[in-house]
Design a protein around this motif. Structure first.
Motif, mmCIF file in Angstrom:
data_model
loop_
_atom_site.group_PDB
_atom_site.id
_atom_site.type_symbol
_atom_site.label_atom_id
_atom_site.label_comp_id
_atom_site.label_asym_id
_atom_site.label_seq_id
_atom_site.Cartn_x
_atom_site.Cartn_y
_atom_site.Cartn_z
ATOM 1 N N GLY A 125 0.826 -1.202 0.000
ATOM 2 C CA GLY A 125 0.000 0.000 0.000
ATOM 3 C C GLY A 125 0.860 1.252 0.000
ATOM 4 O O GLY A 125 1.999 1.236 0.499
ATOM 5 N N ALA A 126 0.329 2.307 -0.586
ATOM 6 C CA ALA A 126 1.079 3.563 -0.657
ATOM 7 C C ALA A 126 0.144 4.746 -0.419
ATOM 8 O O ALA A 126 0.311 5.824 -0.994
ATOM 9 C CB ALA A 126 1.773 3.665 -2.015
ATOM 10 N N ALA A 129 -2.006 5.510 5.191
ATOM 11 C CA ALA A 129 -1.645 4.570 6.256
ATOM 12 C C ALA A 129 -0.199 4.111 6.091
ATOM 13 O O ALA A 129 0.541 4.003 7.077
ATOM 14 C CB ALA A 129 -2.594 3.381 6.232
ATOM 15 N N ASN A 149 2.782 -1.403 -4.311
ATOM 16 C CA ASN A 149 1.421 -0.880 -4.426
ATOM 17 C C ASN A 149 0.815 -1.247 -5.768
ATOM 18 O O ASN A 149 1.522 -1.441 -6.751
ATOM 19 C CB ASN A 149 1.431 0.651 -4.276
ATOM 20 C CG ASN A 149 0.053 1.201 -3.983
ATOM 21 O OD1 ASN A 149 -0.689 0.610 -3.198
ATOM 22 N ND2 ASN A 149 -0.315 2.307 -4.614
ATOM 23 N N THR A 151 -0.920 0.666 -7.625
ATOM 24 C CA THR A 151 -0.527 1.780 -8.491
ATOM 25 C C THR A 151 0.944 2.100 -8.165
ATOM 26 O O THR A 151 1.236 2.754 -7.158
ATOM 27 C CB THR A 151 -1.413 3.020 -8.205
ATOM 28 O OG1 THR A 151 -2.770 2.595 -8.160
ATOM 29 C CG2 THR A 151 -1.233 4.099 -9.246
ATOM 30 N N LYS A 154 2.531 5.601 -7.116
ATOM 31 C CA LYS A 154 2.345 6.144 -5.758
ATOM 32 C C LYS A 154 3.443 5.638 -4.814
ATOM 33 O O LYS A 154 3.923 6.362 -3.948
ATOM 34 C CB LYS A 154 0.951 5.779 -5.228
ATOM 35 C CG LYS A 154 -0.115 6.737 -5.774
ATOM 36 C CD LYS A 154 -1.514 6.239 -5.579
ATOM 37 C CE LYS A 154 -2.032 6.307 -4.175
ATOM 38 N NZ LYS A 154 -3.452 5.838 -4.100
ATOM 39 N N PHE A 175 2.896 -5.243 -7.297
ATOM 40 C CA PHE A 175 2.771 -6.601 -6.740
ATOM 41 C C PHE A 175 3.397 -7.643 -7.680
ATOM 42 O O PHE A 175 3.911 -8.658 -7.232
ATOM 43 C CB PHE A 175 1.305 -6.935 -6.467
ATOM 44 C CG PHE A 175 0.647 -6.009 -5.475
ATOM 45 C CD1 PHE A 175 1.347 -5.524 -4.381
ATOM 46 C CD2 PHE A 175 -0.677 -5.616 -5.632
ATOM 47 C CE1 PHE A 175 0.746 -4.675 -3.461
ATOM 48 C CE2 PHE A 175 -1.289 -4.770 -4.720
ATOM 49 C CZ PHE A 175 -0.575 -4.303 -3.642
ATOM 50 N N SER A 191 -6.120 -0.582 2.147
ATOM 51 C CA SER A 191 -7.461 -0.595 2.747
ATOM 52 C C SER A 191 -8.267 -1.772 2.208
ATOM 53 O O SER A 191 -9.483 -1.820 2.390
ATOM 54 C CB SER A 191 -8.152 0.741 2.463
ATOM 55 O OG SER A 191 -8.081 1.026 1.084
ATOM 56 N N ALA A 192 -7.592 -2.720 1.533
ATOM 57 C CA ALA A 192 -8.288 -3.840 0.891
ATOM 58 C C ALA A 192 -9.134 -4.652 1.875
ATOM 59 O O ALA A 192 -10.242 -5.072 1.540
ATOM 60 C CB ALA A 192 -7.274 -4.754 0.197
ATOM 61 N N GLN A 197 -11.071 -7.848 0.776
ATOM 62 C CA GLN A 197 -10.066 -8.319 -0.183
ATOM 63 C C GLN A 197 -8.676 -8.272 0.444
ATOM 64 O O GLN A 197 -8.511 -7.789 1.561
ATOM 65 C CB GLN A 197 -10.091 -7.414 -1.418
ATOM 66 C CG GLN A 197 -11.428 -7.451 -2.120
ATOM 67 C CD GLN A 197 -11.482 -6.467 -3.264
ATOM 68 O OE1 GLN A 197 -11.125 -5.302 -3.124
ATOM 69 N NE2 GLN A 197 -11.933 -6.946 -4.407
ATOM 70 N N PRO A 199 -4.257 -7.755 -0.930
ATOM 71 C CA PRO A 199 -3.385 -7.493 -2.073
ATOM 72 C C PRO A 199 -2.859 -8.790 -2.677
ATOM 73 O O PRO A 199 -2.514 -9.722 -1.949
ATOM 74 C CB PRO A 199 -2.230 -6.679 -1.471
ATOM 75 C CG PRO A 199 -2.639 -6.321 -0.103
ATOM 76 C CD PRO A 199 -3.712 -7.233 0.332
#
Ligand code: ATR
Length: 273
Positions: A125-126, A129, A149, A151, A154, A175, A191-192, A197, A199
């Motif tokens: 995540g980017a 958080a 991430n 994306t 980011k 990923f 926030s998956a 969900q 990642p």
């Protein structure tokens, strides 16, 4: 009695008042701690009114952490780099902004006897958080931190922002580029989980010595932690301890006292099940 509160929208769900009241009870501090709903166009006025009426400090949760950064007169490095403030203090007419989320995570990992020094860490995540925890993690002297991430741009942007603090230890990727990675610690900062969900990282990233952490918490294991457990992770940990840890650090900033995290965590865990 010194007054504190937490601002957010929504705010009903916030456990901060219970946590801080428990800290105050256990450390014999006489404080009031409440929750306050605010609105994006009212937040700055609400904060200033609270401090004008004698408020000593406030926690800030979604969606106001960036606005809290902008209204602070002084900021810590970790708040500047996180570009978000979750702890405001009012001292001699000035608003001080800090961010205790990252130290809350680090302290929770250390409490679980997870070794961060010289470790190989993957952050998923980017968003806000992820950004909030990078500096406190780097301060623990890991050997490498990869930010992956969905994306990729980011993640690359974050690496660039932390350039002068990272000693070339920070790397960005998507990923799909994680195929050959093995990590000591994997932290899900996406926030998956909130939408059921997780990642899509290769299962080969997890070995029987990998610790997997999800910043989200709930009555049951998050989808990421369930999956990590199935892949044979050494340990899976949810974010409840991070929540209590960030609150403990705020409490310490305001009251100069270290509250006992363990007992509050036990109560919260029992309330959730
Ligand atoms: P927060 O403040 O919780 O970090 P955010 O800033 O909106 O929220 O960031 C959400 C993060 O979760 C992002 O890294 C997002 O990936 P993108 O940048 O590609 O959007 C990530 N995310 C959300 N849902 C995801 C999913 N289903 N799979 C993978 N990553 C996800």
């Amino acid at each position: 009695m010194d007054k504190y509160l937490v601002f957010g929208n929504p705010i009903k769900q916030s456990r901060s008042p219970n946590i801080h009241r428990a800290f105050a009870d256990s450390t014999n501090q006489l404080i009031e701690y409440d929750r306050q709903l605010s609105q994006v166009d009212q937040f700055e006025n609400d904060v200033k009114a609270f401090f004008a009426q004698g408020g000593k400090g406030a926690n800030v949760t979604a969606p106001f952490k960036e606005q809290a950064l902008l209204l602070s007169d002084k900021l810590t490095d970790r708040a500047k780099l996180a570009e978000a403030v979750n702890t405001l203090s009012y001292i001699d007419g000035k608003i001080y902004g800090d961010n205790t989320d990252g130290i809350g995570l680090v302290q929770d990992l250390l409490r679980h006897n997870v070794v961060l020094k010289s470790s190989n860490i993957l952050i998923l995540g980017a968003g806000g958080a992820a950004k909030g925890v990078i500096l406190p993690i780097l301060e623990q002297e890991p050997v490498r931190v990869v930010i992956a991430n969905r994306t990729v741009s980011k993640a690359e942007k974050i690496c660039h922002q932390f350039d002068s603090f990272s000693d070339k230890k920070l790397h960005a990727c998507g990923f799909d580029n994680l195929q050959d990675g093995r990590f000591d610690i994997i932290i899900n900062a996406t926030s998956a989980s909130l939408s059921g969900q997780f990642p899509a990282i290769p299962s080969s990233n997890i070995t029987d010595s990998t610790v997997c952490y999800d910043m989200v918490y709930g009555a049951t294991l998050t989808p990421f932690l369930q999956w990590a457990e199935q892949q044979g992770a050494a340990k899976v940990i949810d974010g409840l301890g991070m929540l209590v840890g960030q609150a403990a650090e705020s409490f310490n900033i305001w009251r100069k006292v270290n509250p006992d995290v363990e007992s509050v965590l036990k109560t919260l865990r029992a309330e959730m099940s």
